[in-house]
Design an enzyme around this catalytic site. Structure first.
Site, PDB file in Angstrom:
ATOM      1  N   GLU A 135      48.402 -22.697   2.736  1.00  0.00           N
ATOM      2  CA  GLU A 135      49.406 -23.331   1.912  1.00  0.00           C
ATOM      3  C   GLU A 135      50.809 -22.834   2.219  1.00  0.00           C
ATOM      4  O   GLU A 135      51.793 -23.578   2.144  1.00  0.00           O
ATOM      5  CB  GLU A 135      49.066 -22.998   0.466  1.00  0.00           C
TER       6      GLU A 135
ATOM      7  N   THR B 263      52.093 -30.165  -5.428  1.00  0.00           N
ATOM      8  CA  THR B 263      50.798 -29.499  -5.591  1.00  0.00           C
ATOM      9  C   THR B 263      49.745 -30.110  -4.661  1.00  0.00           C
ATOM     10  O   THR B 263      49.910 -31.194  -4.133  1.00  0.00           O
ATOM     11  CB  THR B 263      50.316 -29.609  -7.053  1.00  0.00           C
ATOM     12  N   ARG B 264      48.638 -29.357  -4.531  1.00  0.00           N
ATOM     13  CA  ARG B 264      47.601 -29.747  -3.568  1.00  0.00           C
ATOM     14  C   ARG B 264      47.111 -31.174  -3.760  1.00  0.00           C
ATOM     15  O   ARG B 264      46.952 -31.918  -2.788  1.00  0.00           O
ATOM     16  CB  ARG B 264      46.382 -28.822  -3.728  1.00  0.00           C
ATOM     17  N   ASP B 265      46.858 -31.554  -5.021  1.00  0.00           N
ATOM     18  CA  ASP B 265      46.290 -32.879  -5.246  1.00  0.00           C
ATOM     19  C   ASP B 265      47.259 -33.961  -4.798  1.00  0.00           C
ATOM     20  O   ASP B 265      46.871 -34.938  -4.163  1.00  0.00           O
ATOM     21  CB  ASP B 265      45.892 -33.050  -6.715  1.00  0.00           C
TER      22      ASP B 265
ATOM     23  N   SER C 193      47.520 -34.012  -0.959  1.00  0.00           N
ATOM     24  CA  SER C 193      46.282 -34.558  -0.388  1.00  0.00           C
ATOM     25  C   SER C 193      46.285 -36.079  -0.485  1.00  0.00           C
ATOM     26  O   SER C 193      45.925 -36.776   0.468  1.00  0.00           O
ATOM     27  CB  SER C 193      45.062 -34.015  -1.142  1.00  0.00           C
TER      28      SER C 193
END
Ligand SMILES: Cc1cc2nc3c(=O)[nH]c(=O)nc-3n(C[C@H](O)[C@H](O)[C@H](O)COP(=O)(O)OP(=O)(O)OC[C@H]3O[C@@H](n4cnc5c(N)ncnc54)[C@H](O)[C@@H]3O)c2cc1C
Ligand code: HEM
Ligand code: SF4
Ligand code: F3S
Ligand code: FES
Lengths: 258, 109, 587, 113
Positions: free
Chosen positions: C262, C291-293, C296
């Protein structure tokens, strides 16, 4: 020979000429022999990928061990063309000789089956070398303040990223010749403890590595440092232990006399 | 090999370093300078200094090489326990004995 | 069954499954808290400390250690990150106990985390956090934690059953308590049944049924599949966290799917599409630092737009930061990429979202007890603490905190358990038969099935979901289950037979894939890691529910349960009024 | 054949040191014995000098000195490595020590012959 159907998005499929001749150790305990397989060569291909391919596509009974596949767990080390290596991070192209690979179980450890070695002796020695922290404070107390520039810390940090893969242990002829010898990784761990300012009884660390099986058996062969995939330097760590124990030998006898 | 043996081997090695340098130096000097063996011997005979010089060497080398042989015998022939101790002592004592005789021959006759 | 079944039997007092952060801490704490003479056994699918994901932790460990940061703030971040779905009592205990656990790791276990020049712990902020609170050891935090824990466990009189794969939780005859666990001793291929008064399960979930995944190869949802079979309720099973930047190196290499850290995006790494254009700002104001979500989904959406079979992933590019600088700052990552033939420092590396962590798990109370007496669950196998999304850094905090809690709880509970329980022999032999099923079929290639499952889950129950896609997913999974049951394994060498274990892995993965799918169908809104294109809104926060899946007989039942806001209600905070929103300096 | 994992300078330095040590340990007793016997038995120097002129003895004596030089420099390298605060340059140290050993013994050889 049977070719695994290249999957939809596989841009790395190759023509039939690119074949690796892979001979793999098959057997349990001390008995066994090398068996040869043909494996298609690929672009980004690690030795572990080759072993996996054989198990998944040619011979389902092939045994080996891996876990993280990114060089963190130290489970996948094997002898590749006679040299110990972490297989998940060893690119095939770097190690093939004339398109051939010879893969065997890690040296200096008992073989369970095929490519899977029994690592218990390695870890037993890790503990025997005193490779464990004895509590210096309790969980109720604050964390020790240690400067990152503290010389002991700098020294300890050099060896702390060991993944206990046993590659150094397999490379060392002293381990082969003196089966009791604690070996480079365990001794390096002891050296990190000796330099850790949180450790109170440093003499205990030295005592643990000064027995018949300890650091004084090392002949500075340097294969450990040569092969450590993480570029650690057990040779120097062991030299450090020798120096520290020699110092304590001279000083201690002086103190005893007083 | 434990700390005691290690120290004995390393300390005896350190003792030998100047002695061996000295010995090699004399040899090179002697041969280069055309000194004959006879002349050397004449100088060493009856000399307390040379006696101590070679005496030290012999003591150190018997300790050092006995431990060295112990290591090799253990690693290569897998000898251990009492047998290993016996080999070491036997080797050390023989060197000491032979060495002592030679030192006597060189310095006392 | 024509083969004669031989089951070796073994008794212990406390049995622990798995040697990640949860398993190792459970063993240590059980050793400290159980009465003297209690037999403790640690059973693990690989070698102790060398398998599982705790060891792979890079970024670090979340813990509020002052300097303005508080347990309350950590808690609020966790609840908000989990989009109000976490079990608040569990989340609270996680944040509160993390403080103790980190002191224990440093003072008693011997870990050394990175320091600031003044000698205090160095802490940084992962995306989604409002304080610098992530403690770390370079970018190899997990190695430091697990190596030190492993030493502590190996040096204590704790029995080891290594390369022992748990295949069934076996209840007693009345079915109200656990009698023990059935294993395959992988080295010999023999069955071993171990009775224990208390069993802690810490097998670490592991969403490896996706085409791209980060966890270690030994993690295949075995624990959750066993819990499902024994009738325990599983919660939040639709919640699969994808890490946005998994390495894409071709399908034939195990390197594919492994995580590019990250920190690369945090440091200014750019995500580029096939045309070489930055795209993340089209999806979120924070660009690559979202953020990751969010990231993605951004990458996934671009991948779909692209539609070029020759060019699957997107690219991460670091070169503009200066190759030397990158090489120095991310030495480990650069070296790892170089090993698979990519130049991270100067070139660009192809990436793809990769299944990383599983928020769902067994329903437990904050002391790790389950609905079944004698069974405790901690770590990634337990559901509840993270809700719909796990903050980076809360994973290892969770496994170490709750592993320790489980050890303490078992040490106390075992005093009230005078005897071992006898297993229901019928269930025991049914589990053995289940494991031997492939031996009566014709051997065939299992990897093909695994690939098909991974495709199905990636395509139909992946980063973005639709009702239609998931229905299709369900039927693909059902077909694959049928195929697996017809697929055989050669029974002539059972010792260290990885192919047999591949089959068993597939069995666990298929069971849990179906559960994920059904839970995801039941959640008709989008929260955290779960995103439905047909229900893109999060729904009313006050009416938050979590899903519970349970197996009754042969039927899976899925239900919704209301989240209990025991500590804080949506829209409120437990931070004092004058607290700033974030303590993290803007980058 | 030398096994692949041994093909690096430090391992060769180790083996050279071991072989030279072993050689010394085996020949030194002979040297000492011969020396003592030559001097004591006939109690005459002439006898010894004649003996020392024997080319075989000369060669053996030279071998001994050669081994001693190799072993001495190897030993110094080890002692330095173990007892002095070392740098990360053991490889070059090994190489330099070996070069030194060969230089000295080589020059001795030239002069002796
Ligand atoms: C690449 C990567 C990076 C990560 N980075 C971070 C990070 O920076 N910060 C963070 O907080 N979290 C991170 N995580 C998440 C974190 O690793 C996990 O949340 C946590 O470690 C889970 O711990 P655990 O003990 O539950 O499981 P694990 O550590 O995964 O251990 C599971 C254990 O169970 C064993 N097991 C599995 N099946 C069986 C069976 N059938 N029988 C017996 N034993 C079995 C396994 O072999 C293993 O020993 C990361 C995860 C990955 C994959
Ligand atoms: C001149 C000074 C000498 C020095 C500095 C020296 C140094 C050393 C050192 C440091 C070792 C340890 C090597 C290891 O453990 O790997 C050693 C080993 C040894 N030495 Fe010496 N030595 C010297 C002279 C001698 C002499 C004169 C002999 C023989 C008579 C001798 C015989 C041996 C033997 C047999 C070994 C064991 C070799 C091995 O274990 O590999 N040494 N020496
Ligand atoms: S020192 Fe290096 S080679 Fe040895 S076990 Fe550790 S990481 Fe592996
Ligand atoms: S290879 Fe072995 S001999 Fe010493 S320097 Fe390394 S431990
Ligand atoms: S598989 Fe973990 S180091 Fe290779």
């Amino acid at each position: 020979m049977y070719f695994h159907n290249p999957l939809k998005n596989d841009r790395c499929a190759v023509s039939e000429e690119d074949i690796l001749e892979v001979s793999v150790w098959r057997g349990t305990g001390d008995t066994g022999e090398y068996e040869t397989f043909q494996v298609p060569a690929r672009e980004s291909q690690t030795v572990l990928d080759v072993v996996t391919w054989i198990q998944q596509q040619i011979d389902p009974s092939l045994s080996y061990r891996y876990a993280c596949r990114v060089g963190m767990c130290g489970s996948c080390a094997m002898m590749v063309n006679g040299e110990p290596r972490w297989t998940c991070r060893t690119h095939v192209k770097k190690v093939t000789r004339d398109g051939a690979l010879q893969i065997g179980p890690l040296r200096n450890l008992p073989t369970i089956k095929d490519l899977a070695a029994d690592m218990d002796p390695f870890f037993d020695k890790w503990i025997a070398a005193g490779g464990v922290h004895t509590p210096s404070r309790s969980r109720a107390e604050p964390i020790a303040e240690v400067s990152p520039e503290d010389p002991g810390r700098v020294e300890a940090n050099k060896g702390i990223e060991c993944i206990n893969c046993s590659v150094c242990y397999a490379a060392c002829d002293t381990v082969a010749n003196t089966p009791d010898y604690l070996g480079p990784a365990a001794l390096q761990r002891a050296w990190t403890l000796y330099n850790d300012s949180k450790v109170e009884d440093r003499q205990a660390v030295l005592d643990a590595v000064s027995k018949n099986n300890g650091c004084h058996n090392c002949h500075t062969q340097g294969s450990c440092t040569q092969y450590c995939p993480n570029e650690l330097d057990p040779l120097s760590a062991i030299a450090g232990l020798k120096r520290a124990s020699a110092k304590s030998f001279l000083f201690k006898s002086k103190e005893d006399r007083q | 090999m434990n700390l005691g043996l290690y120290m004995a081997q390393r300390l005896s090695a350190m003792v030998m370093v100047p002695l061996v340098f000295g010995h090699l130096g004399v040899m090179i000097y002697a041969i280069q300078g055309g000194l004959t063996t006879a002349e050397i011997l004449e100088r060493t005979m009856g000399s307390l200094w040379w006696f101590l010089f070679y005496g030290c060497f012999v003591v150190a080398v018997s300790i050092h090489s006995a431990i060295g042989m112990r290591v090799i015998v253990h690693e290569v022939l897998k000898l251990r326990g009492l047998a290993l101790e016996l080999v070491m002592w036997a080797f050390g004592i023989s060197i000491l004995f032979l060495g002592a005789r030679a030192v006597m021959a060189v310095t006392m006759l | 069954m024509p083969l004669k079944i031989d089951i070796e039997r073994y008794d212990t007092d406390i049995l622990i499954l798995g040697s990640g952060g949860a398993g190792l801490f459970a063993a240590l704490h059980a050793h400290q808290s159980a009465p003297a003479g209690t037999k403790i056994t640690l059973a693990v699918k690989g070698l102790i400390g060398k398998c599982g994901c705790t060891r792979m932790v890079q970024g670090g460990y979340n813990v509020a250690l002052g300097n303005g940061d508080t347990v309350e703030r950590h808690f609020m971040d966790t609840i908000q990150g989990g989009k109000w779905l976490p079990n608040q009592d569990m989340a609270w205990k996680l944040c509160e106990q993390a403080v103790v656990r980190v002191r224990e790791l440093e003072n008693e276990i011997g870990c050394f985390f990175d320091r600031m020049p003044n000698g205090q712990l160095h802490q940084k902020a992962f995306a989604g956090q409002t304080a610098d609170r992530t403690v770390h050891k370079g970018d190899l935090t997990g190695i430091e934690i697990i190596n030190r824990l492993m030493e502590q466990v190996l040096s204590r009189p704790i029995e080891k059953l290594q390369e022992h794969r748990a295949i069934g939780l076996i209840p007693n005859k009345s079915g109200d308590a656990l009698a023990g666990v059935l294993f395959i001793d992988m080295r010999s291929g023999k069955f071993r049944f171990v009775r224990a008064k208390c069993v802690m399960m810490g097998t670490g979930g592991g969403p490896t049924m996706y085409k791209y995944h980060t966890p270690s190869g030994d993690k295949t949802m075995d624990g959750l599949a066993m819990a499902l079979r024994v009738g325990l309720p599983l919660r939040d099973m639709e919640m699969v966290q994808f890490h946005p930047t998994g390495l894409l190196a071709g399908e034939h290499t195990r390197m594919t799917g492994t995580v590019l850290e990250e920190g690369l995006r945090g440091a200014g790494g750019q995500l580029l599409n096939a045309a070489g254009k930055r795209f993340m700002f089209d999806y979120d104001d924070r660009g690559e630092r979202a953020t990751r979500d969010v990231v993605s989904r951004g990458i996934y959406a671009e991948m779909r737009k692209n539609n070029n079979p020759e060019q699957v992933g997107m690219f991460i590019s670091m070169g503009h930061l200066g190759p030397e600088n990158v090489r120095q700052k991310f030495a480990g990552m650069v070296k790892r990429c170089a090993d698979s033939g990519f130049d991270l420092a100067a070139g660009k590396v192809e990436v793809v979202p990769t299944a990383h962590y599983f928020m769902g798990g067994v329903v437990v109370d904050p002391d790790t007890r389950t609905a079944m007496e004698g069974l405790y669950v901690a770590g990634e196998d337990a559901g509840g603490a993270h809700g719909s999304n796990r903050l980076g850094g809360n994973g290892v905090a969770n496994s170490t905190v709750y592993g320790g809690v489980a050890g303490d709880t078992m040490g106390a509970d075992i005093r009230k358990m005078p005897t071992l329980r006898d297993p229901d022999e019928e269930i025991l032999s049914a589990e053995v038969e289940r494991a031997m099923r492939p031996f009566s079929n014709k051997p065939a290639n299992i990897q093909t099935l695994r690939n098909n499952l991974q495709e199905a889950m990636w395509e139909d129950v992946g980063v973005m979901r639709t009702g239609e896609g998931m229905e299709r997913g369900l039927s693909r999974i059902a077909d694959l289950r049928g195929e697996l049951l017809e697929t055989g394994v050669d029974a002539s060498h059972l010792a260290f037979n990885l192919t047999w274990h591949d089959w068993l892995n597939m069995a666990s993965l298929i069971d849990i894939s179906e559960v994920i799918n059904r839970a995801a169908l039941t959640r008709e809104n989008s929260r955290g890691a779960h995103f439905r294109e047909d229900f893109p809104e999060p729904g009313e926060l006050e009416a938050s529910y979590f899903t519970v899946v349970q197996k009754q007989g042969d039927e899976l039942t899925v239900s919704r349960e209301d989240v209990q806001f025991t500590i804080v209600k949506p829209g409120e905070t437990i931070l004092p009024d004058d607290e700033p929103e974030t303590l993290v300096a803007a980058q | 054949m030398i096994r692949p994992h041994r093909t690096h300078p430090l391992w060769f330095a180790y083996m050279l040191h071991r072989l030279s040590g072993l050689g010394l340990a085996l020949f030194l007793p002979v040297h000492l014995y011969v020396l003592a016997m030559a001097l004591t038995r006939p109690a005459s120097l002439d006898r010894f000098l004649a003996f020392a002129d024997n080319p075989i003895v000369k060669l053996a004596e030279f071998g001994l000195v050669f081994l001693l030089a190799v072993h001495l420099f190897g030993g110094l390298r080890l002692l330095a490595l173990e007892f002095l605060p070392w740098s990360g340059r053991q490889k070059s140290a090994a190489a330099a020590a070996l070069a030194g050993a060969f230089l000295v013994s080589g020059s001795f050889l030239l002069r002796a012959v």
